[in-house]
Write an enzyme that holds these catalytic residues in place. Structure first.
Site, mmCIF file in Angstrom:
data_model
loop_
_atom_site.group_PDB
_atom_site.id
_atom_site.type_symbol
_atom_site.label_atom_id
_atom_site.label_comp_id
_atom_site.label_asym_id
_atom_site.label_seq_id
_atom_site.Cartn_x
_atom_site.Cartn_y
_atom_site.Cartn_z
ATOM 1 C CG ASP A 325 -1.885 0.799 0.985
ATOM 2 O OD1 ASP A 325 -2.619 1.334 0.056
ATOM 3 O OD2 ASP A 325 -2.017 1.628 2.430
ATOM 4 C CG ASP A 517 -1.917 2.651 6.551
ATOM 5 O OD1 ASP A 517 -2.367 2.042 5.828
ATOM 6 O OD2 ASP A 517 -1.225 3.407 6.670
ATOM 7 C CG ASP A 521 -4.354 -1.239 4.090
ATOM 8 O OD1 ASP A 521 -4.902 -1.478 5.071
ATOM 9 O OD2 ASP A 521 -3.348 -0.932 3.909
HETATM 10 P P1 ADP Z 1 -3.935 4.342 0.053
HETATM 11 O O1 ADP Z 1 -4.107 3.199 -0.931
HETATM 12 O O2 ADP Z 1 -2.367 5.299 -1.081
HETATM 13 O O3 ADP Z 1 -2.998 4.230 1.457
HETATM 14 P P2 ADP Z 1 -6.598 5.542 1.097
HETATM 15 O O4 ADP Z 1 -7.339 4.350 0.468
HETATM 16 O O5 ADP Z 1 -6.147 5.948 2.143
HETATM 17 O O6 ADP Z 1 -4.699 5.264 0.390
HETATM 18 O O7 ADP Z 1 -7.056 6.383 0.268
HETATM 19 C C1 ADP Z 1 -7.717 6.865 -0.982
HETATM 20 C C2 ADP Z 1 -7.552 9.069 -1.074
HETATM 21 O O8 ADP Z 1 -8.760 8.982 -0.932
HETATM 22 C C3 ADP Z 1 -5.681 9.524 -0.902
HETATM 23 O O9 ADP Z 1 -5.563 8.922 -1.627
HETATM 24 C C4 ADP Z 1 -7.203 10.409 -0.980
HETATM 25 O O10 ADP Z 1 -7.253 11.446 -2.012
HETATM 26 C C5 ADP Z 1 -8.770 10.136 -0.228
HETATM 27 N N1 ADP Z 1 -8.450 10.459 1.189
HETATM 28 C C6 ADP Z 1 -9.182 9.217 1.892
HETATM 29 N N2 ADP Z 1 -9.686 9.466 2.797
HETATM 30 C C7 ADP Z 1 -8.945 10.752 3.278
HETATM 31 C C8 ADP Z 1 -9.579 11.973 3.505
HETATM 32 N N3 ADP Z 1 -9.537 11.862 5.358
HETATM 33 N N4 ADP Z 1 -9.409 13.146 4.053
HETATM 34 C C9 ADP Z 1 -8.939 13.963 2.499
HETATM 35 N N5 ADP Z 1 -8.702 12.529 1.557
HETATM 36 C C10 ADP Z 1 -8.964 11.355 1.969
HETATM 37 MG MG MG Z 2 -2.750 3.501 3.498
#
Ligand code: ADP
Ligand code: MG
Length: 623
Positions: A325, A517, A521
């Site tokens: 991730d 993390d 996920d």
């Molecule tokens: P990753 O797969 O890189 O760990 P996430 O699935 O946690 O990322 O989040 C994907 C995207 O969703 C982030 O890059 C962001 O654009 C948006 N996002 C998720 N949670 C938030 C939040 N609390 N505030 C703003 N944007 C968010």
């Molecule tokens: Mg993440």
């Protein structure tokens, strides 16, 4: 010494005194006991019964579960046959040696478990609870959420809590496997099982004992250790075939030669069949395998890597694909503020809106925006907050509806966004349906990720990345790390779908590990062959969903975990081949009448001892 071992020792002592006394003779002359030749078989029989009692009991326990073929049964079968042939001395001798083998086995297991437990010395013994103006000493189980505890220098933190007063440094080595004091002050979270090094801390209990970090880790390690033997497919596969096959072969040895060849004594072949069965007994091998797996689990936990069972340890050695991730895993998860681009409002207002909307989220983006805002958050201004995982946040602030999140979120809401200049993760914001600009943030790659990825690629593993972030950021990170396959713009459920697609293209023997993390996920962690979660401290989602937990946010710990898993499996395989090699020779000799039943069992004990020595190396895996 465990009770079980004590009973075995007593049986062994009684049985061997009786047996040796009879063998050497003499003692009954000395005591003027009239032991006639007729009585000897009965006394040998008594020695046999004393020595076999435990084995009978073990077999009876297993019979109830219908797990018929195991080494105890094989042994009883062989010695029972010997008794039938009136070879009392031999039956007692075989049981004596078998018993010694069992004793070595349980003593070693005991020792291994104990040495692992010593490293996992995290069980708190007591807590000082505030009561009125004074304090009382209670057991950690008695603490309730909200109560105030006092932790003095040198004391173990009894339950998870948050510091209310005092400054100090916390030693979390017992939890994370690495000594790196963490300084705490008001508002810091502290975890049970770690040690307060200096300073007196007042803290408010946030979790009862059973829900706290130490209790969870302990129960996980105990689970992992107790389902050691059954869970490794390697041994399971072997045992499932081995015991029935050798039992049938043993019976064939008894029956076929006298029937097929003329002039063969049925009794001779019956006896050879019995020796064959005794020789086939795999107890030495099985014990050494268990010790190897326990040693592997223990070595890993000493390095702050918790593995939930031996089967994951085995699977880790077969992993050929690693999927990471991005946010919070490959990157630090604390974003630096790059730019504020407001539209129709001031930069300060835009930052305030986003920080308030993110007030309750634990997403790395939220933490970073709150940090960037610098001022405290007045929660009374917040009416309502809902997090949309993979998208952003919907909130009511000062009575106004506010949206913050990525382009996908804004598109779904039908809000036109401004084109983002520069690279990074843009958090767009809208008040009502009016777009008010974006905040551009960017995260940094973790220090030890580069080495980890390089090592994995040197080992010819495929390394991939999944992320909910945009392609720009994803490609930048991937390029700088040398990751070939990148899947961006994924919602949490898309991550699972993508993972399944990758897994469907793999062979059964190729295992896939997902490293995350635990934020957004957990489904992927649960779905992968091996889910590896980072940051075991503090994240419940990660502890629950993952199969392997890195207690510290350090991806490089995967490297040692893989080394340990390979070391364990290598030791197990060496033991397996070695003991099979010896068995084949022994079975051949048994068939041609070249060994006695006693010889066969002595050889098995020797195989056990060599296997155990070999397995010990795993536990002593270099730090
Ligand atoms: P990753 O797969 O890189 O760990 P996430 O699935 O946690 O990322 O989040 C994907 C995207 O969703 C982030 O890059 C962001 O654009 C948006 N996002 C998720 N949670 C938030 C939040 N609390 N505030 C703003 N944007 C968010
Ligand atoms: Mg993440």
């Amino acid at each position: 010494m465990s009770k079980e071992i004590k009973i075995r020792l007593v049986e062994l002592a009684a049985g061997s005194v009786l047996y040796l006394g009879l063998l050497i003779g003499g003692w009954y002359d000395y005591w003027n006991l009239a032991v006639t030749k007729e009585m000897e078989p009965v006394l040998f029989m008594a020695a046999y019964v004393i020595l076999a009692a435990d084995t009978c009991w073990q077999t009876a326990k297993k019979l109830r579960h219908l797990q018929l073929f195991d080494e105890n049964l094989l042994m009883l079968f062989a010695t029972g046959g010997a008794l039938y042939l009136e070879k009392y001395t031999e039956a007692a001798a075989v049981m004596l040696i078998f018993h010694i083998g069992k004793l070595i086995e349980s003593q070693t297991l005991d020792h291994t478990k104990r040495s692992i437990a010593k490293f996992m010395d995290i069980r708190p013994a007591f807590a000082n609870r505030k009561r009125g103006l004074g304090e009382e000493t209670v057991s950690p189980e008695e603490l309730r959420i909200g109560q105030i505890i006092v932790i003095r220098p040198g004391e173990k933190i009894p339950v998870d809590a948050v510091v209310m007063r005092g400054l100090g440094n916390i030693d979390e080595k017992a939890l994370t496997g690495e000594f790196q004091p963490r300084s705490v002050s008001m508002g810091s979270r502290i975890y049970s099982g770690s040690i307060n090094m200096d300073g007196v801390l007042d803290a408010r209990v946030t979790r009862v004992y059973e829900e706290s970090t130490a209790a969870k880790i302990l129960s996980m390690v105990e689970d992992a250790m107790s389902n050691k033997g059954e869970s490794q497919s390697l041994v399971e596969r072997f045992a499932r075939f081995y015991s029935p096959i050798v039992t049938i072969l043993g019976i064939l040895v008894m029956l076929l030669p006298p029937v097929l060849l003329s002039g063969q004594e049925p009794e001779t072949w019956f006896y050879r069949g019995l020796i064959f069965l005794a020789a086939a007994c795999p107890s030495g091998l099985l014990a050494s395998v268990t010790v190897a797996f326990l040693g592997g689990l223990g070595a890993a936990s000493r390095q702050g890597v918790l593995i939930k069972s031996g089967s994951y340890l085995e699977a880790l050695s077969q992993t050929d694909t690693f999927i990471f991730d991005k946010t919070g895993t490959l990157t630090e998860g604390t974003f630096g503020l790059k730019e504020i681009c407001p539209k129709g409002i001031t930069a300060a207002q835009l930052l305030e809106i986003t920080a308030y909307a993110e007030a309750y989220s634990s997403h790395p983006i939220a933490l970073s925006l709150r940090d960037a805002y610098e001022k405290g958050i007045d929660t009374s201004r917040i009416g309502y907050i809902q997090e949309r995982s993979g998208l952003g946040i919907e909130a009511v602030i000062d009575g106004m509806r506010v949206y913050t999140g990525n382009v996908r979120f804004m598109e779904a809401l039908g809000i036109q966004t401004q084109k983002v200049k520069g690279s990074g993760t843009a958090v767009h914001a809208a008040v009502g349906r009016r777009y008010v600009g974006y905040v551009l943030i960017s995260d940094r790659v973790r220090g030890d990720v580069n080495d980890t990825i390089r090592w994995l690629r040197q080992q010819r593993m495929e390394v991939m990345m999944l992320t909910g972030d945009n392609e720009h950021v994803a490609n930048d990170v991937a390029r700088s790390l040398g990751i070939e396959y990148v899947y961006a713009n994924l919602m949490p459920q898309d991550k699972v779908a993508q993972l399944e697609e990758i897994m469907s293209a793999q062979l059964e023997s190729e295992k896939l590990a997902f490293v995350g993390d635990g934020i957004n996920d957990a489904p992927v962690l649960a779905r992968a062959d091996i889910g590896i979660a980072m940051g075991g401290l503090g994240s419940d989602a990660a502890l629950e969903a993952a199969d392997i937990i890195l207690m510290e946010d350090e991806p490089s710990r995967i490297i040692n975990a893989i080394r340990i898993s390979r070391g364990t499996v290598r030791a197990v395989k060496e033991n397996l081949y070695f003991s099979l090699f010896i068995k084949v020779i022994l079975l051949g000799l048994a068939f041609f009448g070249g060994v006695t039943m006693g010889d066969a069992v002595i050889v098995d004990v020797a195989v056990l001892a060599i296997g155990l020595l070999n397995s010990f190396w795993v536990l002593k895996f270099p730090e």
